[in-house]
Design an enzyme around this catalytic site. Structure first.
Site, PDB file in Angstrom:
ATOM      1  N   CYS A   1       7.401  -6.985  -5.506  1.00  0.00           N
ATOM      2  CA  CYS A   1       7.438  -5.532  -5.695  1.00  0.00           C
ATOM      3  C   CYS A   1       8.870  -4.997  -5.586  1.00  0.00           C
ATOM      4  O   CYS A   1       9.649  -5.213  -6.495  1.00  0.00           O
ATOM      5  CB  CYS A   1       6.459  -4.842  -4.750  1.00  0.00           C
ATOM      6  SG  CYS A   1       5.863  -3.300  -5.451  1.00  0.00           S
TER       7      CYS A   1
ATOM      8  N   HIS B   1       1.479  -7.447  -5.921  1.00  0.00           N
ATOM      9  CA  HIS B   1       1.433  -8.094  -4.599  1.00  0.00           C
ATOM     10  C   HIS B   1       0.466  -9.279  -4.620  1.00  0.00           C
ATOM     11  O   HIS B   1      -0.719  -9.112  -4.326  1.00  0.00           O
ATOM     12  CB  HIS B   1       0.950  -7.100  -3.543  1.00  0.00           C
ATOM     13  CG  HIS B   1       1.914  -6.008  -3.251  1.00  0.00           C
ATOM     14  ND1 HIS B   1       2.766  -6.031  -2.180  1.00  0.00           N
ATOM     15  CD2 HIS B   1       2.165  -4.858  -3.901  1.00  0.00           C
ATOM     16  CE1 HIS B   1       3.511  -4.936  -2.176  1.00  0.00           C
ATOM     17  NE2 HIS B   1       3.166  -4.202  -3.213  1.00  0.00           N
TER      18      HIS B   1
ATOM     19  N   GLU C   1       0.149 -11.575  -2.534  1.00  0.00           N
ATOM     20  CA  GLU C   1      -0.301 -11.942  -1.183  1.00  0.00           C
ATOM     21  C   GLU C   1      -1.689 -11.397  -0.845  1.00  0.00           C
ATOM     22  O   GLU C   1      -2.413 -11.983  -0.045  1.00  0.00           O
ATOM     23  CB  GLU C   1       0.727 -11.494  -0.131  1.00  0.00           C
ATOM     24  CG  GLU C   1       0.887  -9.990   0.085  1.00  0.00           C
ATOM     25  CD  GLU C   1       1.869  -9.317  -0.862  1.00  0.00           C
ATOM     26  OE1 GLU C   1       2.151  -9.880  -1.936  1.00  0.00           O
ATOM     27  OE2 GLU C   1       2.344  -8.207  -0.533  1.00  0.00           O
TER      28      GLU C   1
HETATM   29  N1  GLN Z   1       9.464   1.306  -3.487  1.00  0.00           N
HETATM   30  C1  GLN Z   1       9.080   0.626  -4.680  1.00  0.00           C
HETATM   31  C2  GLN Z   1       8.168   1.463  -5.573  1.00  0.00           C
HETATM   32  O1  GLN Z   1       7.583   2.411  -5.134  1.00  0.00           O
HETATM   33  C3  GLN Z   1       8.416  -0.713  -4.343  1.00  0.00           C
HETATM   34  C4  GLN Z   1       7.133  -0.588  -3.581  1.00  0.00           C
HETATM   35  C5  GLN Z   1       6.687  -1.875  -2.939  1.00  0.00           C
HETATM   36  O2  GLN Z   1       7.494  -2.775  -2.692  1.00  0.00           O
HETATM   37  N2  GLN Z   1       5.411  -1.969  -2.619  1.00  0.00           N
HETATM   38  O3  GLN Z   1       8.043   1.185  -6.740  1.00  0.00           O
END
Ligand code: GLN
Length: 542
Positions: free
Chosen positions: A384, A510, A512
């Site tokens: 992410c 994600h 995970e």
């Molecule tokens: N801050 C980033 C976004 O909002 C990544 C978010 C995250 O790592 N879950 O896109």
């Protein structure tokens, strides 16, 4: 409805005793006996969901397939049971009140005074039964967050009392988890806190059916008798939960203590078979007997609290077992990485993971770690924000766009290689407004991603606002960073990789959240394998 059995798990004496793990372990045993089981968590705080909470408060925010931002215990439920949870599996006081207040505004209470009892308690009861009424489950386990005696737990406890009364003892059961402390000065385990906690529960009209006692030492037969007598439970219903070296031992420990048999007996259920934990125990065997060790640096800004990265840590345990290696995670605070410290901090690592996150703090350290992995051919996985930073680092140092950035971190950047999606631009509220839940992604055939997943189309869970800016895509691809996974409808980039690097991948989603004991996530499995390969080659060279 009559056939569905409800099990409530309450906690006393102290928080952090591991109600979630006990609930998940019991569910595992019942599932392994052939029952269809789900687990639900009721959280007594006023936030609508944990999505707006700082990870330092309650640890990671876990995301379900249907895009619910939930308590991290739901991650344990999925990892143990290998079946997906949903919005219905996590309810907070905030959500209960919001729904009751919305009903009041719609006039649904027909002029009545709206009160905690019966309106809030009825809403709680309804939420508990939503899962039961789907027809998908034989048993619903509901974990009540907090500790009995807390002011905010009261409506939940009252709802449990009413449900037990309505459903009868054969259909509803209360398991109370307490703590039996060891006083080293006296050389004794003490039952008094448990007695008091059971009494507190009794004052609310609930008699615990089963006591699960967290302890650091074995409970003697005499102590079990004493607990049974004073807490009004059968001796066989006093279950010891002694500290374990891994949470994955707990189902076997509960099996040995007979938690599943006493539960079935009380609920008047007959199991057709003994629990089949063959696959589970094979995993445990591999987890406990690794043939090698690898070191992976987890670069993040919440590293002081490991619960902030709970699902990542567990995914590495699953992937490590699959590869028969022990993954030693080195938690490295991104704020502590700079030009001077980077060599010392990262030199001993066999692989690097840059963690998800929000906001500016620690960004430069994370970016330096990406560059280190890219230029030193070290296996790299960015999740992410970690993927977004891999994109920014590549833009700055390979495409030569020196001020490239994400508009989250620098709204005025001349090269917004990561920016806000159009539909996000008008949103001002923070809660529940991100791109959430499972989205499809199509993989390029000649990519590392395809090799990892062995499939052309995958679905992974998201929790973010910002995206790769497709205006720059061609430039990235001609210079060696490839978009190997793309959303089929929106064309949003989900995966980037560097084909010239031994193993470099950034994922916007994600992975995970989907790793379970039964199905370790292929991306983590492949990453750990690459890290292990890398460790072997560097050891040969050295
Ligand atoms: N801050 C980033 C976004 O909002 C990544 C978010 C995250 O790592 N879950 O896109």
């Amino acid at each position: 409805m009559d056939d569905i059995k409800y099990i409530f798990v309450t906690g006393g004496v102290s928080s952090s005793l591991g109600k979630g793990i006990i609930a998940a372990s019991l569910a595992k045993l019942l599932q392994a006996r052939g029952f269809r089981v789900t687990i639900q968590k009721l959280d007594p705080y006023i936030n609508i969901d944990p999505g707006t909470l700082n990870p330092y408060e309650h640890g990671e925010c876990y995301v379900t397939e249907d895009g619910a931002e939930t308590d991290l215990d739901l991650g344990h439920y999925e990892r143990f049971l290998n079946s997906p949870t949903s919005q219905a599996n996590n309810v907070t006081t905030g959500r209960i009140y919001q729904s009751v207040i919305e009903k009041e505004r719609r006039g649904e209470f027909l002029g009545k005074t709206v009160q905690v009892v019966p309106h809030i308690t009825n809403e709680i009861k309804e939420r508990i039964q939503i899962l039961g009424k789907t027809g998908d489950y034989d048993i619903v386990i509901t974990e009540i967050g907090g500790t009995v005696g807390d002011i905010e737990s009261l409506p939940y406890i009252e709802a449990v009392r009413q449900m037990k009364w309505e459903l009868g003892d054969d259909n509803a059961l209360v398991i109370h988890l307490t703590f039996v402390p060891y006083l080293s000065a006296a050389g004794e385990l003490k039952t008094k806190p448990t007695q008091h906690s059971v009494k507190t529960l009794m004052e609310s009209g609930i008699r615990a059916d089963i006591l699960v006692c967290r302890t650091e030492h074995e409970l003697s037969d005499d102590l079990r008798k004493k607990l049974a007598l004073f807490c009004n439970v059968k001796k066989e219903a006093v279950i010891q939960s002694i500290d374990a070296s891994t949470i994955y031992d707990v189902p076997n420990m509960m099996l040995e203590e007979g938690l599943d048999t006493v539960t079935l007996k009380k609920l008047n259920l007959t199991a057709t078979k003994e629990p089949d934990l063959t696959h589970w125990n094979e995993f445990l065997q591999r987890h406990k007997n690794p043939k090698a060790e690898v070191r992976i640096g987890l670069i993040g800004k919440y590293v002081e609290l490991q619960d902030s990265y709970k699902s990542i840590l567990e995914a590495f345990i699953h992937a490590g077992a699959e590869n028969e290696v022990r993954v030693k995670l080195e938690f490295i605070h991104s704020e502590h990485i700079n030009a001077k410290t980077i060599g010392a901090k990262l030199a001993k690592l066999d692989g690097i993971l840059v963690a998800p996150g929000f906001g500016e703090r620690g960004i430069e350290g994370k970016m330096a770690a990406v560059k280190y992995a890219r230029t030193n051919n070290l296996p790299f996985l960015g999740i992410c924000l970690g993927m977004q930073l891999a994109v920014i680092e590549f833009a700055r140092n390979v495409l030569n766009l020196k001020d490239a950035n994400s508009t989250e971190l620098d709204p005025l950047t001349p090269d917004p290689v990561v920016n806000l999606m159009e539909e996000q631009k008008s949103i001002t509220a923070l809660g529940g407004t991100m791109r959430l839940g499972a989205w499809k992604c199509v993989l390029k055939k000649d990519s590392l991603a395809y090799k990892v997943y062995q499939s052309e189309e995958i679905e992974e869970r998201h929790r973010h606002r910002f995206e790769f800016n497709n205006d720059y895509l061609e430039k990235f691809e001609t210079h060696g960073m490839m978009a190997s996974g793309v959303n089929p409808e929106s064309k949003l980039v989900e995966i980037v990789e560097i084909p010239d690097h031994p193993w470099f991948m950034g994922v916007q989603y994600h992975p995970e959240y989907k790793s379970t004991v039964a199905q370790p996530h292929p991306l983590f499995v492949a990453f750990v394998k690459a890290v292990h390969e890398h460790a072997k080659t560097t050891k040969e060279i050295n």
